[in-house]
Scaffold this active site. Structure first.
Site, PDB file in Angstrom:
ATOM      1  CB  CYS A   1      -1.775   7.127  11.213  1.00  0.00           C
ATOM      2  SG  CYS A   1      -0.504   6.496  12.314  1.00  0.00           S
TER       3      CYS A   1
ATOM      4  CD  GLU B   1      -3.185  -0.718   2.049  1.00  0.00           C
ATOM      5  OE1 GLU B   1      -3.120   0.282   2.793  1.00  0.00           O
ATOM      6  OE2 GLU B   1      -4.160  -1.476   2.014  1.00  0.00           O
TER       7      GLU B   1
END
EC number: 2.1.1.192
Length: 345
Positions: A337, A98
């Site tokens: 995050c 990713e």
């Protein structure tokens, strides 16, 4: 020692310097000026294969067409309402990683992965739930930046090594990528952030390179007991030793450290935790970056209220600790995050 380029699978060309690419074209029987052309097509024009480079003769392109540049394929792309884009990139061996592109009016930041998966298994993080496969090669890191730059059709300004993986468990390839991103893509070292959960002696080793990058240390707890609960590897690396190594890093590099602290409701978000944290921060250049928890399905942690977040930040500020609150982008696309994992959204 001269690097050899005898087989197509030996060395992807992405990540090689102008000098190395010039050496490569000469080994293929071409004049040296072809090296600069190759360099420009790889780093500036986004060539995915040597067959794309139309300034080369058709015959030579056919002869070298099997030599890999080292680019990935966009397997899936998702866009959050705030324009953050998450990419699933398919590598040459079939692995998926990713990458996140985070645009603002003046900046384009890329959050890059350094490993396929992550071995750290932090309790609050989605990436570690999927296990670990391997380190990324330098060209696979550089490719992430080029992919985002090409997709947005604008120049990348900042890079953060905060994607999948623990960068300091892949130091050789991460540093090689940093040097190429700086020298070949023109991204200043001060605009590159390397994040780490803290690996014994690796921060000290990084300091010896005397880079001008920003180091971000994922602390997430104010004491050893809480940190061991969140980060399993902390059992082998006491918080006091980690802070000591961080102090040494600042002394050697003259660069301020950023401490990342994820706020988990009723776990590490009390004013007493803030005051305990402040005791570790005194006496050297540092900054605390507070990150309100971004939820994942595998665990039951909760995000603190806005009032608790501000109370924690104020408690640090009262202790004369530089502090800021980072509200993550890409939350709706699972690109924030702690949410990265190699799956579609």
């Amino acid at each position: 020692m001269t690097q050899s380029f005898k087989t197509p699978t030996q060395t992807p060309l992405l990540g090689l310097s102008l000098a190395k690419l010039t050496e490569w074209v000469q080994q293929q029987g071409q004049p040296a000026y072809r090296g600069k052309q190759l360099y420009q097509w790889i780093y500036q024009k986004g060539a995915k294969s040597l067959a794309d480079i139309t300034v080369f003769s058709k015959q030579w392109r056919e002869e070298i067409s099997n030599f890999p540049i080292g680019r990935s394929v966009i397997h899936h792309r998702s866009v959050a309402p705030d324009a953050t884009v998450k990419y699933l990139l398919k590598l040459s061996d079939g692995n998926i990683i990713e990458t996140v592109g985070i645009p603002t009016y003046k900046r384009l930041t890329v959050c890059v992965s350094s490993q396929v998966g992550c071995p750290m298994a932090c309790d609050f993080c989605a990436t570690g739930k999927g296990g670990f496969s391997r380190n990324l090669e330098a060209h696979e890191i550089i490719d992430q930046v080029l992919t985002v730059q090409e997709d947005f059709e604008r120049r990348v300004s900042h890079i953060v090594f905060m994607g999948m993986g623990e960068p300091l468990l892949n130091t050789k390839n991460v540093l090689a990528a940093v040097r190429s991103l700086n020298q070949d893509l023109g991204i200043g070292q001060r605009l590159i952030t390397i994040s780490t959960s803290g690996i014994r002696d690796r921060i000290r080793q990084l300091a010896q390179h005397k880079l001008q990058v920003t180091l971000a240390v994922s602390l997430h707890a104010s004491n050893q007991r809480l940190r061991e609960h969140l980060i399993p590897s902390a059992k082998f690396y006491p918080l006091a030793d980690l802070i000591s190594e961080c102090r040494e890093y600042v002394k050697i590099t003259k660069r301020r450290i950023s401490f990342e602290y994820i706020l988990l409701a009723s776990f590490n978000d009390l004013p007493d935790h803030a005051r305990e944290l402040a005791k570790n921060m005194r006496g050297f250049q540092c900054h605390v970056n507070l990150i309100p928890y971004n939820p994942i399905s595998e665990v039951d942690y909760q995000r603190p209220t806005q009032e608790m977040i501000k109370t924690f930040a104020n408690a640090l500020a009262e202790q004369n600790i530089a502090v800021s609150i980072r509200y993550s982008r890409g939350l709706e696309a699972n690109a924030a995050c702690g949410q990265l994992r190699a799956s579609r959204v």
